[in-house]
Design an enzyme around this catalytic site. Structure first.
Site, PDB file in Angstrom:
ATOM      1  N   LYS A 170      22.723  26.730  41.183  1.00  0.00           N
ATOM      2  CA  LYS A 170      23.098  25.366  40.162  1.00  0.00           C
ATOM      3  C   LYS A 170      23.227  26.135  38.944  1.00  0.00           C
ATOM      4  O   LYS A 170      22.482  26.692  38.532  1.00  0.00           O
ATOM      5  CB  LYS A 170      22.202  24.300  40.254  1.00  0.00           C
ATOM      6  CG  LYS A 170      22.459  23.407  39.290  1.00  0.00           C
ATOM      7  CD  LYS A 170      21.285  22.342  39.242  1.00  0.00           C
ATOM      8  CE  LYS A 170      21.536  21.591  37.831  1.00  0.00           C
ATOM      9  NZ  LYS A 170      20.612  20.899  37.164  1.00  0.00           N
ATOM     10  N   PHE A 192      23.314  27.208  35.360  1.00  0.00           N
ATOM     11  CA  PHE A 192      22.429  27.227  33.937  1.00  0.00           C
ATOM     12  C   PHE A 192      20.883  26.647  34.753  1.00  0.00           C
ATOM     13  O   PHE A 192      19.982  26.023  33.890  1.00  0.00           O
ATOM     14  CB  PHE A 192      22.766  26.134  33.303  1.00  0.00           C
ATOM     15  CG  PHE A 192      24.374  26.534  32.848  1.00  0.00           C
ATOM     16  CD1 PHE A 192      24.431  27.553  32.071  1.00  0.00           C
ATOM     17  CD2 PHE A 192      25.433  25.847  33.234  1.00  0.00           C
ATOM     18  CE1 PHE A 192      25.661  28.078  31.425  1.00  0.00           C
ATOM     19  CE2 PHE A 192      26.829  26.113  32.883  1.00  0.00           C
ATOM     20  CZ  PHE A 192      26.847  27.226  31.876  1.00  0.00           C
ATOM     21  N   CYS A 193      20.720  26.675  35.857  1.00  0.00           N
ATOM     22  CA  CYS A 193      19.389  26.545  36.230  1.00  0.00           C
ATOM     23  C   CYS A 193      18.304  27.606  36.052  1.00  0.00           C
ATOM     24  O   CYS A 193      18.556  28.785  36.319  1.00  0.00           O
ATOM     25  CB  CYS A 193      19.312  26.331  37.761  1.00  0.00           C
ATOM     26  SG  CYS A 193      17.660  26.314  38.550  1.00  0.00           S
ATOM     27  N   ALA A 194      17.268  27.134  35.223  1.00  0.00           N
ATOM     28  CA  ALA A 194      16.290  28.095  34.711  1.00  0.00           C
ATOM     29  C   ALA A 194      15.575  29.008  35.832  1.00  0.00           C
ATOM     30  O   ALA A 194      15.372  30.126  35.930  1.00  0.00           O
ATOM     31  CB  ALA A 194      15.281  27.491  33.820  1.00  0.00           C
ATOM     32  N   ALA A 243      18.012  31.364  37.513  1.00  0.00           N
ATOM     33  CA  ALA A 243      17.927  32.470  36.484  1.00  0.00           C
ATOM     34  C   ALA A 243      16.975  33.389  36.716  1.00  0.00           C
ATOM     35  O   ALA A 243      17.454  34.930  36.815  1.00  0.00           O
ATOM     36  CB  ALA A 243      18.308  32.159  35.125  1.00  0.00           C
TER      37      ALA A 243
END
Length: 138
Positions: free
Chosen positions: A10, A12-14, A17
């Site tokens: 997804k 921009f999913c932390a 990342a």
């Protein structure tokens, strides 16, 4: 040696990342794919789930799961797959392809095990075939 990982995430999913950071730190090259706009069909998506229970196909942090709209433990495979295909935010992520194996979710031990099996040497490129050493006419 190349460690190539196709990584469905997804954007921009932390958590995704951090997972990519772990993979890169271990020498992996990552091909990123947007899980929310995937072009996987049902049969292909199912291959990522392997032997996991249907409840483990779902992202427990997805809003519809957290607020009780969807209860994965009440679904059979067919109903679960219909929901995942129609609402990809429900899919447990990341989905990864490493070698010929497909994984759903980031289990660090399993990822390490699979990476050890599928580290491939850099492909040899015959530069003459590619024309990069063509003779110059003077």
């Amino acid at each position: 040696m190349i460690k190539l990982v196709v990584f469905y995430e997804k954007p921009f999913c932390a958590a995704n990342a951090k997972q990519k950071q772990i993979l890169r730190a271990s020498g992996c090259t990552i091909i990123e794919r947007n899980l929310l706009e995937h072009d996987l069909d049902k049969e292909t998506l199912r291959t990522f789930m392997g032997e996991k229970k249907v409840t483990d196909w779902f992202n427990p942090a997805a809003p519809a799961i957290k607020n009780g709209e969807i209860s994965p433990d009440t679904l059979n495979e067919e109903a679960a797959m219909e929901l995942l295909m129609s609402n990809p935010i429900l899919i447990r992520r990341p989905l990864m392809v490493i070698g010929s194996e497909k994984l759903c979710g980031f289990d660090a031990d399993k990822v390490s095990e699979v990476l050890e099996r599928y580290v491939e040497p850099m492909p040899k490129i015959n530069c003459m075939e590619k024309g990069c050493l063509e003779k110059r006419s003077e």
